[in-house]
Design a protein around this motif. Structure first.
Motif, PDB file in Angstrom:
ATOM      1  N   ALA A  23       1.902  17.723  -6.647  1.00 26.58           N
ATOM      2  CA  ALA A  23       2.574  17.795  -7.942  1.00 26.58           C
ATOM      3  C   ALA A  23       2.066  16.739  -8.913  1.00 26.58           C
ATOM      4  O   ALA A  23       1.999  16.977 -10.131  1.00 26.58           O
ATOM      5  N   PHE A  24       1.707  15.548  -8.385  1.00 23.53           N
ATOM      6  CA  PHE A  24       1.257  14.449  -9.239  1.00 23.53           C
ATOM      7  C   PHE A  24      -0.264  14.330  -9.292  1.00 23.53           C
ATOM      8  O   PHE A  24      -0.787  13.353  -9.837  1.00 23.53           O
ATOM      9  N   ASN A  25      -0.975  15.313  -8.710  1.00 29.13           N
ATOM     10  CA  ASN A  25      -2.446  15.265  -8.706  1.00 29.13           C
ATOM     11  C   ASN A  25      -2.950  13.928  -8.163  1.00 29.13           C
ATOM     12  O   ASN A  25      -3.831  13.282  -8.742  1.00 29.13           O
ATOM     13  N   TRP A  26      -2.386  13.519  -7.043  1.00 32.38           N
ATOM     14  CA  TRP A  26      -2.590  12.177  -6.500  1.00 32.38           C
ATOM     15  C   TRP A  26      -3.118  12.286  -5.071  1.00 32.38           C
ATOM     16  O   TRP A  26      -2.612  13.076  -4.277  1.00 32.38           O
ATOM     17  N   THR A  27      -4.123  11.501  -4.749  1.00 31.79           N
ATOM     18  CA  THR A  27      -4.640  11.436  -3.385  1.00 31.79           C
ATOM     19  C   THR A  27      -4.568   9.985  -2.927  1.00 31.79           C
ATOM     20  O   THR A  27      -5.515   9.211  -3.124  1.00 31.79           O
ATOM     21  N   PRO A  28      -3.436   9.571  -2.365  1.00 33.85           N
ATOM     22  CA  PRO A  28      -3.281   8.158  -1.996  1.00 33.85           C
ATOM     23  C   PRO A  28      -4.127   7.795  -0.789  1.00 33.85           C
ATOM     24  O   PRO A  28      -4.237   8.585   0.162  1.00 33.85           O
ATOM     25  N   PRO A  29      -4.745   6.619  -0.776  1.00 32.48           N
ATOM     26  CA  PRO A  29      -5.404   6.137   0.436  1.00 32.48           C
ATOM     27  C   PRO A  29      -4.376   6.016   1.562  1.00 32.48           C
ATOM     28  O   PRO A  29      -3.177   5.808   1.293  1.00 32.48           O
ATOM     29  N   PRO A  30      -4.793   6.165   2.806  1.00 37.55           N
ATOM     30  CA  PRO A  30      -3.841   6.124   3.922  1.00 37.55           C
ATOM     31  C   PRO A  30      -2.943   4.892   3.928  1.00 37.55           C
ATOM     32  O   PRO A  30      -1.742   4.997   4.193  1.00 37.55           O
ATOM     33  N   ALA A  31      -3.498   3.720   3.627  1.00 37.16           N
ATOM     34  CA  ALA A  31      -2.680   2.502   3.637  1.00 37.16           C
ATOM     35  C   ALA A  31      -1.600   2.542   2.565  1.00 37.16           C
ATOM     36  O   ALA A  31      -0.485   2.073   2.775  1.00 37.16           O
ATOM     37  N   GLN A  32      -1.923   3.121   1.417  1.00 37.90           N
ATOM     38  CA  GLN A  32      -0.932   3.222   0.342  1.00 37.90           C
ATOM     39  C   GLN A  32       0.158   4.218   0.711  1.00 37.90           C
ATOM     40  O   GLN A  32       1.349   3.979   0.465  1.00 37.90           O
ATOM     41  N   ALA A  33      -0.220   5.316   1.340  1.00 38.91           N
ATOM     42  CA  ALA A  33       0.758   6.300   1.784  1.00 38.91           C
ATOM     43  C   ALA A  33       1.698   5.711   2.835  1.00 38.91           C
ATOM     44  O   ALA A  33       2.900   5.992   2.841  1.00 38.91           O
ATOM     45  N   GLU A  34       1.167   4.874   3.712  1.00 35.66           N
ATOM     46  CA  GLU A  34       2.004   4.244   4.739  1.00 35.66           C
ATOM     47  C   GLU A  34       2.999   3.276   4.122  1.00 35.66           C
ATOM     48  O   GLU A  34       4.139   3.169   4.574  1.00 35.66           O
ATOM     49  N   ARG A  35       2.590   2.561   3.082  1.00 31.00           N
ATOM     50  CA  ARG A  35       3.515   1.672   2.374  1.00 31.00           C
ATOM     51  C   ARG A  35       4.667   2.461   1.779  1.00 31.00           C
ATOM     52  O   ARG A  35       5.837   2.064   1.858  1.00 31.00           O
ATOM     53  N   TRP A  36       4.324   3.560   1.163  1.00 27.43           N
ATOM     54  CA  TRP A  36       5.321   4.414   0.541  1.00 27.43           C
ATOM     55  C   TRP A  36       6.277   4.967   1.603  1.00 27.43           C
ATOM     56  O   TRP A  36       7.493   4.959   1.422  1.00 27.43           O
ATOM     57  N   LYS A  37       5.723   5.401   2.724  1.00 33.65           N
ATOM     58  CA  LYS A  37       6.565   5.921   3.808  1.00 33.65           C
ATOM     59  C   LYS A  37       7.511   4.843   4.318  1.00 33.65           C
ATOM     60  O   LYS A  37       8.688   5.106   4.604  1.00 33.65           O
ATOM     61  N   ALA A  38       7.012   3.595   4.442  1.00 33.27           N
ATOM     62  CA  ALA A  38       7.829   2.503   4.980  1.00 33.27           C
ATOM     63  C   ALA A  38       9.039   2.210   4.099  1.00 33.27           C
ATOM     64  O   ALA A  38      10.054   1.695   4.582  1.00 33.27           O
ATOM     65  N   ASN A  39       8.951   2.546   2.805  1.00 30.32           N
ATOM     66  CA  ASN A  39      10.068   2.285   1.886  1.00 30.32           C
ATOM     67  C   ASN A  39      10.891   3.537   1.615  1.00 30.32           C
ATOM     68  O   ASN A  39      11.703   3.560   0.693  1.00 30.32           O
ATOM     69  N   THR A  40      10.697   4.557   2.431  1.00 31.79           N
ATOM     70  CA  THR A  40      11.443   5.804   2.268  1.00 31.79           C
ATOM     71  C   THR A  40      12.716   5.778   3.108  1.00 31.79           C
ATOM     72  O   THR A  40      12.664   5.491   4.299  1.00 31.79           O
ATOM     73  N   GLU A  41      13.833   6.055   2.473  1.00 32.76           N
ATOM     74  CA  GLU A  41      15.104   6.198   3.179  1.00 32.76           C
ATOM     75  C   GLU A  41      15.240   7.678   3.563  1.00 32.76           C
ATOM     76  O   GLU A  41      15.636   8.502   2.744  1.00 32.76           O
ATOM     77  N   PHE A  42      14.895   7.997   4.797  1.00 32.22           N
ATOM     78  CA  PHE A  42      14.805   9.399   5.186  1.00 32.22           C
ATOM     79  C   PHE A  42      16.135  10.125   5.061  1.00 32.22           C
ATOM     80  O   PHE A  42      16.166  11.325   4.760  1.00 32.22           O
ATOM     81  N   ASP A  43      17.239   9.422   5.266  1.00 33.36           N
ATOM     82  CA  ASP A  43      18.539  10.095   5.121  1.00 33.36           C
ATOM     83  C   ASP A  43      18.877  10.395   3.668  1.00 33.36           C
ATOM     84  O   ASP A  43      19.824  11.142   3.388  1.00 33.36           O
ATOM     85  N   ARG A  44      18.094   9.838   2.732  1.00 29.56           N
ATOM     86  CA  ARG A  44      18.332  10.087   1.309  1.00 29.56           C
ATOM     87  C   ARG A  44      17.240  10.957   0.697  1.00 29.56           C
ATOM     88  O   ARG A  44      17.177  11.119  -0.519  1.00 29.56           O
ATOM     89  N   THR A  45      16.346  11.498   1.519  1.00 33.41           N
ATOM     90  CA  THR A  45      15.397  12.482   1.028  1.00 33.41           C
ATOM     91  C   THR A  45      16.077  13.846   0.953  1.00 33.41           C
ATOM     92  O   THR A  45      17.088  14.091   1.611  1.00 33.41           O
ATOM     93  N   LEU A  46      15.510  14.728   0.158  1.00 26.50           N
ATOM     94  CA  LEU A  46      15.915  16.130   0.128  1.00 26.50           C
ATOM     95  C   LEU A  46      14.665  16.973  -0.019  1.00 26.50           C
ATOM     96  O   LEU A  46      13.757  16.627  -0.795  1.00 26.50           O
ATOM     97  N   ALA A  47      14.624  18.076   0.713  1.00 24.85           N
ATOM     98  CA  ALA A  47      13.520  19.020   0.605  1.00 24.85           C
ATOM     99  C   ALA A  47      14.079  20.423   0.482  1.00 24.85           C
ATOM    100  O   ALA A  47      15.041  20.780   1.163  1.00 24.85           O
ATOM    101  N   ALA A  48      13.484  21.212  -0.410  1.00 23.25           N
ATOM    102  CA  ALA A  48      13.835  22.623  -0.562  1.00 23.25           C
ATOM    103  C   ALA A  48      12.809  23.447   0.201  1.00 23.25           C
ATOM    104  O   ALA A  48      11.594  23.270   0.020  1.00 23.25           O
ATOM    105  N   PHE A  49      13.284  24.337   1.057  1.00 12.46           N
ATOM    106  CA  PHE A  49      12.408  25.081   1.952  1.00 12.46           C
ATOM    107  C   PHE A  49      12.283  26.541   1.525  1.00 12.46           C
ATOM    108  O   PHE A  49      13.275  27.200   1.203  1.00 12.46           O
ATOM    109  N   ASP A  50      11.056  27.028   1.540  1.00  9.39           N
ATOM    110  CA  ASP A  50      10.748  28.445   1.411  1.00  9.39           C
ATOM    111  C   ASP A  50      10.202  28.884   2.770  1.00  9.39           C
ATOM    112  O   ASP A  50       9.002  28.747   3.045  1.00  9.39           O
TER     113      ASP A  50
END
Length: 408
Positions: A23-50
């Motif tokens: 959606a953001f036309n973004w290709t994060p390097p693996p280390a940057q993606a891991e940082r983002w994952k580490a700050n994710t509160e999984f119980d506060r995520t939401l995903a819509a499924f098709d």
């Protein structure tokens, strides 16, 4: 069409992050993606499924944010994305409504976000609550006014940011509550601020820092990068990119700015600052700010009564507000706000309204930026009792101006 919505599990992270990257036309390097994952509160995520496909996502950071007169738990909305293949299907609306209901259930009265596009979130009740100045100061035209504060006891020390992280954290924590919109940083936000991999540098060199100290005690710091360059005539043409600058007092603030503006081989200093940052007053020639205005935080009152009762007010006010809110219907109706400089209450009422407005207007004014009068002049809200808009706008106003300063 209705899409099932739920929080994701950690093993669904690759698909969740893939939606955001697409959606953001973004290709994060693996280390940057891991940082983002580490700050994710999984119980506060939401995903819509098709089916098995994640078609849209969003998340929340649990923030402690400064508001006029104190701090509040605030839902920091983030990672809002829908796959390009699934646009115009109502997925974003379903995610936003479910998220706001969840936020209310958690007892958070306020939500805030940074908008990738300014036209998106007004229809979900978010109002533009703080503004930003992107400035570019030519160093050769950066003289200060003659009355700029100074303190001969202050000293500048050049440091490596990672080596003084506890000092930076302590100083930031001491000033965070002074400006509405700023929020306390956890370990992961500090990891992001001080990250210094090659992809973080983006061609602008390593992260640098200076401390302003008085007898060994830090009174301010600046974080920046310098993008070295040379003009066609062989002269220096470097750009200092100021990441952030915080100080405990005016003299320290002025000395930090003077230090970055006087750095050798630099001809321009760029930064994002609040609209009332002291640098706007310190420059002898204010035109040298070369400022570009932009929106910053957007705020949504999830529970109007709790939010309005939780902040401080600059002046007494007693008004009946008729709120329109078709996304969070529990807010719709009339509320009597009674406040002075020491306390506030907001309760439902059947009394005739003094003014009628959309909930987004209250969100935009909540941190003290004061857009109600302009919205009234634009015909975007209705005044039933003469002077009601002015009274409410005055009571909601606050100084300093709101500004968060770090995208979440």
């Amino acid at each position: 069409m209705t899409y099932p919505i739920r929080p994701i599990s950690e093993d669904e992270w690759p698909q969740f992050s893939g939606v955001l990257a697409e959606a953001f036309n973004w290709t994060p390097p693996p280390a940057q993606a891991e940082r983002w994952k580490a700050n994710t509160e999984f119980d506060r995520t939401l995903a819509a499924f098709d089916g098995d496909l994640i078609a849209g996502v969003t998340g929340v950071h649990s923030l402690s944010m400064a508001v006029p007169g104190g701090t509040l738990p605030v839902a920091g909305v983030t990672a809002v994305s829908v796959l390009p293949s699934h646009r115009r299907r109502g997925i974003l609306s379903q995610l936003m409504r479910r998220q706001l209901a969840d936020i209310r259930e958690r007892g958070e009265a306020v939500a805030a976000l940074y908008a990738s596009e300014a036209v998106i979130y007004g229809r979900f009740g978010y109002g533009r609550a703080s503004d930003n100045l992107a400035i570019g100061i030519p160093t050769h035209r950066s003289a200060f006014v003659a009355t700029a504060p100074s303190d001969p006891s202050l000293r500048i020390r050049v440091v490596t940011p990672a080596d003084v992280r506890p000092v930076l954290e302590e100083l930031f924590a001491s000033v965070v509550a002074e400006r509405p919109g700023r929020y306390a940083r956890n370990e992961h936000f500090w990891n992001h601020m001080l990250a210094d991999e090659e992809f973080d540098q983006n061609g602008a060199g390593r992260l640098r820092a200076i401390l302003v100290e008085d007898a060994g005690k830090a009174r301010g710091y600046a974080l920046f990068r310098v993008k070295g360059s040379w003009a066609d005539n062989g002269g220096p043409d470097g750009e200092l990119q100021l990441r952030e600058l915080h100080a405990a007092d005016p003299a320290a603030h002025a000395l930090l700015w003077r230090s970055v503006l006087d750095r050798d081989l630099v001809t321009k200093v760029t930064a994002d600052v609040p609209v009332d940052d002291p640098i706007t007053q310190l420059l002898a020639d204010v035109r040298q700010l070369n400022a570009r205005w932009g929106d910053e935080l957007w705020v949504r009152l999830v529970s109007v009564d709790a939010a309005l009762a939780a902040r401080a007010y600059a002046a007494p006010v007693d008004v009946v507000i008729e709120v329109a809110d078709d996304v969070c219907p529990w807010n719709a109706g009339r509320w009597r706000l009674t406040a002075d400089t020491g306390s506030a209450s907001c309760k439902p009422t059947d009394e005739a309204p003094d003014l009628s407005l959309p909930v987004a207007a209250l969100g935009g004014a909540y941190l003290g930026a004061g857009s109600l009068a302009a919205q009234h002049a634009a015909g975007l809200l209705t005044e039933h009792s003469a002077g009601a808009v002015r009274a409410l706008a005055t009571a909601l106003s606050w100084s300093p101006a709101p500004w968060a300063g770090l995208v979440f």
